[in-house]
Enzyme design. Sequence first.
Site, PDB file in Angstrom:
ATOM      1  N   HIS A  60      38.539  39.509  49.218  1.00 54.92           N
ATOM      2  CA  HIS A  60      39.292  38.360  48.326  1.00 54.92           C
ATOM      3  C   HIS A  60      39.517  37.095  49.442  1.00 54.92           C
ATOM      4  O   HIS A  60      38.465  36.330  49.443  1.00 54.92           O
ATOM      5  CB  HIS A  60      40.698  38.831  48.106  1.00 54.92           C
ATOM      6  N   SER A 117      44.009  32.530  46.947  1.00 55.97           N
ATOM      7  CA  SER A 117      44.085  33.178  45.625  1.00 55.97           C
ATOM      8  C   SER A 117      45.135  32.305  44.665  1.00 55.97           C
ATOM      9  O   SER A 117      44.587  31.328  44.459  1.00 55.97           O
ATOM     10  CB  SER A 117      44.924  34.653  46.223  1.00 55.97           C
ATOM     11  N   ASP A 164      34.571  39.415  44.237  1.00 57.47           N
ATOM     12  CA  ASP A 164      35.966  39.354  44.719  1.00 57.47           C
ATOM     13  C   ASP A 164      36.740  40.709  44.454  1.00 57.47           C
ATOM     14  O   ASP A 164      36.903  40.893  43.027  1.00 57.47           O
ATOM     15  CB  ASP A 164      36.532  38.167  43.880  1.00 57.47           C
TER      16      ASP A 164
END
Length: 437
Positions: free
Chosen positions: A378, A215, A311
Site C-alpha cells: 500500500h 492513502s 494495492d
Amino acid sequence: MANTLRGSGRSYIMNLRQKLGKREWAIAAAGFAIVLLTFSFISSSESDSSPLNDHLHNFSGPTTDLVPIVFLKNAAQRGAYCLDGSVPAYHFQKGFGSGTNKWLLHIEGGGWCNTVASCSFRTTTALGSSKYMDPQVQFSGILSNEQSRNPDFYNWNKVKIRYCDGASFAGHPESEQKIDTKLFFRGQLIWEAMMDELLSIGLSNAQEALLSGCSAGGLATLIHCDDFREILSKDAKVKCLSDAGFFLNEKDIASNASFQSFYHDVVNLQGAAGSLKKDCIAKMEPSKCFFPQSIVKSIKTPLFLVNPAYDFWQIKNVLVPGPADPHGHWHKCHLNIHNCSPEQIQVLNGFRNSLLQALSDFKQMKNVGMFINSCYIHCQTWTETWHGPNSPKLNNKTIAESVGDWFFDRKVSKLIDCPYPCNPTCYNMDFTGPRFH
C-alpha cells in the site's frame, strides 16, 4: 495500543451489529474494515511490536530520534477539532544546514468514516481523537533525517500531520447539524488551522516545499495541493506527492459500485463537497469529485503519484470487499498474492489495467511524475521502501531517487512497471503470519 484498540473494537462491532439492520451493518462494516486494516498499517511506523514492522524487518536500520507531538495552539479559536472534539496535532522536526528554509509535510493516512456509527468508532482511536495519539513517533522513509535513507530531503523541516477527521481533511461543520450527535466534522478547518500554525513557525519562508501524504492522506494531498501552493511565496518551488492515494472508481467483482457508494456516504455525511474542485462539482455528483481521477484533471501544481498497481488495500476494499466474496474464495489471495490462482491474477491484472487507463491522461500532463510499480503493498514513502539497498526499483531507481529527479527537475520521471510478477525488487506484503489472525 493497536492491539488494544482492535480488541475493544471487536466488542463494539459485535454489539453494534445486533442493533443495525442488514444494509446499515454492511455500510458500517465497510467503514470498520477500512479503519481497522489501515490503523494496523499506519501503526507500524510507531510501534516496534506491530506486525507490519515485523514484516518490514528487511528494511530496518538505525532508529532515528523520536519526534514529540505538538497540539494545535489555535484549534479552539478556529473551531478546528478532531471527530471527538479533541485538539488536532502534528510532529515537527526542524531542518538544518541547506534545508533550513525547505519544508516537507506528510499527511498521515487511515481510511474514512461514512456513517455516524463508523465515525463514532473512530473517536475511540487515534484516527478520531488526539487522546489516543502516541506522544512521540519515529520519522522514517521520506521523513528520515539520515542522508543515506533520504538523500534529497533529509535535512528539510519535516512535519507529520496527524489524521483525525475521517474525511481526508475535507469535512465542514455545517454538516453536523444534520445529525443528532456530538461528532465534529471539521477537516477543512483543521487543514486551515494547521497551515496557519506552520506558516507562523517558518513555513512562510519556504524556498522549496513538498506536500505529501499516504492513502487517505494521499487523497488529502490531492484535495489541498493547489491550496498549499497558494499560501506560499510565488517564488518558492512547490510540488505535491500522493502515495497510494489514487483510489479507483471501479465496480467490485460482483459488479456493484460499492466503493462509489461508500464515498457518496462520506461526502454527504461530512459535507466534503465544500472542499472539492468547484469546476468538478459543477459537472457531476460531488462524491465522484472525491475520486483522484477527477481531482488530478484540475490540479495546477506539479504532482507526483506513487502507487502500486496491486494495492493490497484497494484489492481488499474496492475490488473484492467482503460482501462480494461471501464464500471466501479470495481469502488466501488477499493474504499473499503468491497464493492467487491464475484466474485471480487475471482479475488483478484487469484492475491494474483500469489504473493505467485512469492515469493515461495524467501521464501526458506537463510537470507530473509517477512511480507505478507492480508490488502487493500500500503506502511506500514513509517506510524503508522509500530508499535503501532492498527498496523496490524501476529503471534501477528507488522511489526516493525518482521523486528527487522529478522535484529538482533532474530528469523526466514517469515510470510504470511491467505486470506481476516481473519485478524481483518488489516487497510484497504477506498477511499469513499468526499476528494477522
